[in-house]
Design an enzyme around this catalytic site. Structure first.
Site, PDB file in Angstrom:
ATOM      1  N   ARG A  33       0.761  -1.199  -0.011  1.00 60.49           N
ATOM      2  CA  ARG A  33      -0.023   0.001   0.096  1.00 60.49           C
ATOM      3  C   ARG A  33       0.962   1.138  -0.106  1.00 60.49           C
ATOM      4  O   ARG A  33       1.984   1.149   0.563  1.00 60.49           O
ATOM      5  CB  ARG A  33      -0.992   0.110   1.135  1.00 60.49           C
ATOM      6  CG  ARG A  33      -1.883  -0.936   1.108  1.00 60.49           C
ATOM      7  CD  ARG A  33      -3.151  -0.474   0.194  1.00 60.49           C
ATOM      8  NE  ARG A  33      -4.252  -1.446   0.331  1.00 60.49           N
ATOM      9  CZ  ARG A  33      -4.315  -2.425  -0.848  1.00 60.49           C
ATOM     10  NH1 ARG A  33      -3.656  -2.546  -1.759  1.00 60.49           N
ATOM     11  NH2 ARG A  33      -5.397  -3.082  -0.895  1.00 60.49           N
ATOM     12  N   HIS A  48      -0.716   0.597  -9.914  1.00 61.44           N
ATOM     13  CA  HIS A  48      -1.506  -0.271  -9.082  1.00 61.44           C
ATOM     14  C   HIS A  48      -2.266  -1.413  -9.841  1.00 61.44           C
ATOM     15  O   HIS A  48      -3.356  -1.482  -9.665  1.00 61.44           O
ATOM     16  CB  HIS A  48      -2.308   0.691  -8.259  1.00 61.44           C
ATOM     17  CG  HIS A  48      -3.107  -0.216  -6.845  1.00 61.44           C
ATOM     18  ND1 HIS A  48      -3.276   0.280  -5.786  1.00 61.44           N
ATOM     19  CD2 HIS A  48      -3.188  -1.577  -6.770  1.00 61.44           C
ATOM     20  CE1 HIS A  48      -3.460  -0.499  -4.836  1.00 61.44           C
ATOM     21  NE2 HIS A  48      -3.523  -1.704  -5.469  1.00 61.44           N
TER      22      HIS A  48
HETATM   23  P1  NAP Z   1      -1.575 -11.448   4.668  1.00 60.75           P
HETATM   24  O1  NAP Z   1      -1.808 -12.743   4.046  1.00 60.75           O
HETATM   25  O2  NAP Z   1      -2.449 -10.863   5.635  1.00 60.75           O
HETATM   26  O3  NAP Z   1       0.071 -11.444   5.240  1.00 60.75           O
HETATM   27  C1  NAP Z   1       0.289 -10.418   5.976  1.00 60.75           C
HETATM   28  C2  NAP Z   1       1.902 -10.757   6.284  1.00 60.75           C
HETATM   29  O4  NAP Z   1       2.461  -9.490   6.911  1.00 60.75           O
HETATM   30  C3  NAP Z   1       1.834 -11.809   7.460  1.00 60.75           C
HETATM   31  O5  NAP Z   1       3.124 -12.646   7.283  1.00 60.75           O
HETATM   32  C4  NAP Z   1       2.058 -11.058   8.714  1.00 60.75           C
HETATM   33  O6  NAP Z   1       2.771 -11.763   9.819  1.00 60.75           O
HETATM   34  C5  NAP Z   1       2.929  -9.891   8.191  1.00 60.75           C
HETATM   35  N1  NAP Z   1       2.939  -8.666   9.156  1.00 60.75           N
HETATM   36  C6  NAP Z   1       1.814  -7.972   9.517  1.00 60.75           C
HETATM   37  N2  NAP Z   1       2.072  -7.158  10.558  1.00 60.75           N
HETATM   38  C7  NAP Z   1       3.189  -7.220  10.662  1.00 60.75           C
HETATM   39  C8  NAP Z   1       4.219  -6.404  11.447  1.00 60.75           C
HETATM   40  N3  NAP Z   1       3.853  -5.319  12.083  1.00 60.75           N
HETATM   41  N4  NAP Z   1       5.666  -6.648  11.417  1.00 60.75           N
HETATM   42  C9  NAP Z   1       5.911  -7.655  10.528  1.00 60.75           C
HETATM   43  N5  NAP Z   1       5.300  -8.575   9.797  1.00 60.75           N
HETATM   44  C10 NAP Z   1       4.091  -8.202   9.923  1.00 60.75           C
HETATM   45  O7  NAP Z   1      -1.387 -10.392   3.438  1.00 60.75           O
HETATM   46  P2  NAP Z   1      -1.442 -10.803   1.724  1.00 60.75           P
HETATM   47  O8  NAP Z   1      -2.604 -11.106   1.161  1.00 60.75           O
HETATM   48  O9  NAP Z   1      -0.014 -11.326   1.548  1.00 60.75           O
HETATM   49  O10 NAP Z   1      -1.309  -9.147   1.286  1.00 60.75           O
HETATM   50  C11 NAP Z   1      -0.204  -8.319   1.237  1.00 60.75           C
HETATM   51  C12 NAP Z   1      -0.216  -6.721   1.015  1.00 60.75           C
HETATM   52  O11 NAP Z   1      -0.428  -7.052  -0.583  1.00 60.75           O
HETATM   53  C13 NAP Z   1      -1.364  -6.107   1.564  1.00 60.75           C
HETATM   54  O12 NAP Z   1      -0.930  -4.857   1.715  1.00 60.75           O
HETATM   55  C14 NAP Z   1      -2.304  -6.046   0.463  1.00 60.75           C
HETATM   56  O13 NAP Z   1      -3.174  -4.823   0.513  1.00 60.75           O
HETATM   57  C15 NAP Z   1      -1.338  -5.852  -0.779  1.00 60.75           C
HETATM   58  N6  NAP Z   1      -2.103  -6.186  -2.341  1.00 60.75           N
HETATM   59  C16 NAP Z   1      -1.441  -5.199  -3.189  1.00 60.75           C
HETATM   60  C17 NAP Z   1      -1.988  -5.444  -4.491  1.00 60.75           C
HETATM   61  C18 NAP Z   1      -1.506  -4.728  -5.663  1.00 60.75           C
HETATM   62  O14 NAP Z   1      -2.127  -4.925  -6.723  1.00 60.75           O
HETATM   63  N7  NAP Z   1      -0.668  -3.900  -5.560  1.00 60.75           N
HETATM   64  C19 NAP Z   1      -2.813  -6.657  -4.740  1.00 60.75           C
HETATM   65  C20 NAP Z   1      -3.209  -7.524  -3.560  1.00 60.75           C
HETATM   66  C21 NAP Z   1      -2.726  -7.392  -2.467  1.00 60.75           C
HETATM   67  P3  NAP Z   1       2.202 -12.988  10.508  1.00 60.75           P
HETATM   68  O15 NAP Z   1       2.502 -14.098   9.427  1.00 60.75           O
HETATM   69  O16 NAP Z   1       3.079 -13.149  11.576  1.00 60.75           O
HETATM   70  O17 NAP Z   1       0.715 -12.787  10.739  1.00 60.75           O
END
Ligand code: NAP
Length: 313
Positions: free
Chosen positions: A228, A276
């Site tokens: 983000r 994006h």
């Molecule tokens: P997710 O499955 O919720 O995984 C989040 C990861 O971040 C987990 O490993 C979590 O740790 C870790 N985390 C959370 N808070 C943390 C902190 N304070 N310090 C260290 N690690 C932390 O998320 P996802 O589905 O992979 O998505 C990741 C990102 O991609 C999101 O921001 C989403 O909005 C973005 N995204 C972007 C696009 C685009 O087109 N650009 C498309 C889709 C998604 P734990 O494993 O310990 O819980």
């Protein structure tokens, strides 16, 4: 029973309405799917399906139980700090979305690694530009080892890169060096020379990519942000590039989207900008998940891809 779609910025809400009605009917459910603001009986709405809903628009439904994101992110829902804690919040997790994100990241990593953008610039000036450039061993580090982070970590490792990952809680991933929590952040940053941000946007991670973090990286680290825009302090990136602390960046997300025409990033030669598009949720994949969650909600069964309201992701 009703469901409301609140997504005024989306152009395909009629498609969602039609397909969602069909998916719910296939599950044997007669649900009235309406599009905000035209909701006939607010008291019958049990679920809201949203993308960047306007301010108070969720609060007109006294029996609302579940808020579903139309995509992978839920930060647009949770930025409303008054959201009642008993409302369950769910998101979309889809293998195609994950693969699409990894494909974007593989392209970004390999283009940087093989200096393809430099050669493209040279080509525009008909310059051959041959130099002996031994490959610096690339050590990618993934911030966030969730759905998307684990997939790209494994794929980069399969290509032979020395991959590390950082998360909130400890993880064990074969062949990947994993680090967890603030106490291990320095060791992680010192190990890697390319950072990929795949963190969720939460109170803890807003502004995570800032001057202090860049100072803890190895000089010449490359940054890729696909999570983000609010993860990055944009002025701090410009400063780190100017000082050579960071070598460059590929950015898919920005604080303000579309990126304003006068934004300094446009003119920065070491920043690659995409609008994006890293990975986009397809309604065809999302709609059956939403319908299934509606079915589970009315049967009081555990919902798919429910987020932890206290952790914020
Ligand atoms: P997710 O499955 O919720 O995984 C989040 C990861 O971040 C987990 O490993 C979590 O740790 C870790 N985390 C959370 N808070 C943390 C902190 N304070 N310090 C260290 N690690 C932390 O998320 P996802 O589905 O992979 O998505 C990741 C990102 O991609 C999101 O921001 C989403 O909005 C973005 N995204 C972007 C696009 C685009 O087109 N650009 C498309 C889709 C998604 P734990 O494993 O310990 O819980």
């Amino acid at each position: 029973m009703s469901l409301v779609i609140i997504a005024p910025s989306k152009k395909n809400t009629r498609f969602w309405q039609q397909s969602l009605s069909e998916s719910l009917a296939q599950l044997g459910l007669r649900v009235n799917v309406e599009i905000w603001p035209e909701v006939e009986k607010p008291e019958e709405v049990l679920m809201a399906v949203t993308w960047k809903h306007p301010g108070e628009s969720l609060y007109a439904y006294p029996h609302l139980r579940v808020v579903s994101s139309m995509g992978a992110g839920v930060d647009h829902i949770l930025k409303d700090e008054h959201l009642p804690l008993h409302w369950q919040v769910v998101r979309i997790v889809d293998q195609e979305l994950t693969t699409s994100m990894s494909n974007y990241l593989l392209a970004a990593v390999l283009n940087y690694h093989k200096q393809m953008y430099r050669y493209l610039q040279l080509q525009q000036h008909q310059q051959w530009g041959y130099t002996e450039t031994p490959e610096i061993p690339l050590k990618p580090g993934i911030l966030g080892l969730g759905e998307l982070g684990q997939d790209i970590a494994r794929k980069l490792q399969a290509l032979g890169f020395d991959v590390a990952g950082y998360s909130r809680s400890p993880k064990e991933l074969e062949g990947i060096h994993t680090y967890a929590g603030e106490g291990e952040l320095d060791a992680f940053l010192q190990r890697v020379n390319l950072l990929i941000c795949l963190l969720p946007l939460t109170r803890q991670t807003r502004g995570f990519l800032n001057r202090a973090l860049f100072a803890r990286c190895q000089p010449g680290t490359y940054l890729i942000n696909v999570a983000r825009g609010e993860h990055l302090v944009e002025e701090d990136l410009l400063e780190a590039l100017q000082q050579g602390q960071l070598a460059g960046a590929t950015l898919d997300v920005f604080r303000q989207e579309p990126l304003p025409a006068d934004h300094p990033f446009w003119k920065q030669p070491d920043i690659v900008i995409t609008p994006h598009i890293a990975s986009v949720t397809k309604p065809e994949a999302a709609i059956p998940q939403v319908a299934e969650n509606y079915r589970r909600m009315i049967r009081n069964e555990p919902l798919l891809n429910k987020i932890d309201r206290l952790a914020g992701y």
